[in-house]
Design a protein around this motif. Structure first.
Motif, PDB file in Angstrom:
ATOM      1  N   LYS A  77       0.831  -1.209   0.000  1.00 51.50           N
ATOM      2  CA  LYS A  77       0.000   0.000   0.000  1.00 51.50           C
ATOM      3  C   LYS A  77       0.862   1.255   0.000  1.00 51.50           C
ATOM      4  N   THR A  78       1.898   1.255   0.829  1.00 47.30           N
ATOM      5  CA  THR A  78       2.788   2.422   0.899  1.00 47.30           C
ATOM      6  C   THR A  78       3.499   2.642  -0.429  1.00 47.30           C
ATOM      7  N   ALA A  79       3.970   1.562  -1.044  1.00 44.97           N
ATOM      8  CA  ALA A  79       4.642   1.679  -2.342  1.00 44.97           C
ATOM      9  C   ALA A  79       3.699   2.238  -3.401  1.00 44.97           C
ATOM     10  N   TYR A  84       2.007   6.649  -6.844  1.00 41.71           N
ATOM     11  CA  TYR A  84       0.916   7.521  -7.276  1.00 41.71           C
ATOM     12  C   TYR A  84       1.279   8.991  -7.064  1.00 41.71           C
ATOM     13  N   ASN A  85       1.788   9.318  -5.879  1.00 37.34           N
ATOM     14  CA  ASN A  85       2.174  10.703  -5.586  1.00 37.34           C
ATOM     15  C   ASN A  85       3.333  11.168  -6.456  1.00 37.34           C
ATOM     16  N   LYS A  88       2.129  12.148  -9.759  1.00 36.47           N
ATOM     17  CA  LYS A  88       1.441  13.433  -9.711  1.00 36.47           C
ATOM     18  C   LYS A  88       2.414  14.593  -9.498  1.00 36.47           C
ATOM     19  N   GLY A  89       3.696  14.310  -9.396  1.00 35.75           N
ATOM     20  CA  GLY A  89       4.694  15.361  -9.215  1.00 35.75           C
ATOM     21  C   GLY A  89       5.035  15.665  -7.769  1.00 35.75           C
ATOM     22  N   GLN A  90       4.519  14.908  -6.847  1.00 36.91           N
ATOM     23  CA  GLN A  90       4.816  15.133  -5.432  1.00 36.91           C
ATOM     24  C   GLN A  90       5.979  14.241  -5.009  1.00 36.91           C
ATOM     25  N   ASN A  91       6.916  14.825  -4.253  1.00 31.72           N
ATOM     26  CA  ASN A  91       8.041  14.056  -3.736  1.00 31.72           C
ATOM     27  C   ASN A  91       7.683  13.426  -2.400  1.00 31.72           C
TER      28      ASN A  91
END
Length: 100
Positions: A77-79, A84-85, A88-91
């Motif tokens: 789930k964490t992976a 996914y983030n 979306k461009g989120q680090n």
């Protein structure tokens, strides 16, 4: 399997300087404990053995096998969330330069 267990028994003469085995699966740890028992090396008196992946039968051994439980579902789930983030461009918080 018999050949692998025989190899383990033959190698135990080199294990007198080892305090603990961390073995990659509980099933292999059980086999190692049996090989040690057959050669007169006592677990945990002479050497400790730790398995990996937490099978329920580990607690019924004599002595019980110490084992590490991995929460693979939570890791998955964490992976998935990180991927996914990232898409979306989120680090990830640890990837930023803000360590203060």
């Amino acid at each position: 399997m018999e050949g692998k267990r025989r190899l383990s028994v033959n190698e135990t003469s080199y294990w007198k300087y080892v305090d603990c085995f961390f073995i990659s699966s509980d099933l292999m740890a059980i086999g190692a404990m049996r090989a040690l028992h057959e050669t007169g090396i006592k677990v945990p008196e002479n050497i400790s053995s730790i398995g990996f992946n937490y099978i329920k039968a580990a607690k019924f051994l004599n002595p019980p096998l110490s084992t590490v439980k991995i929460h693979a579902d939570e890791m998955g789930k964490t992976a998935a969330k990180l991927l996914y983030n990232r898409n979306k461009g989120q680090n990830h918080p640890y990837e930023s330069n803000n360590w203060n």
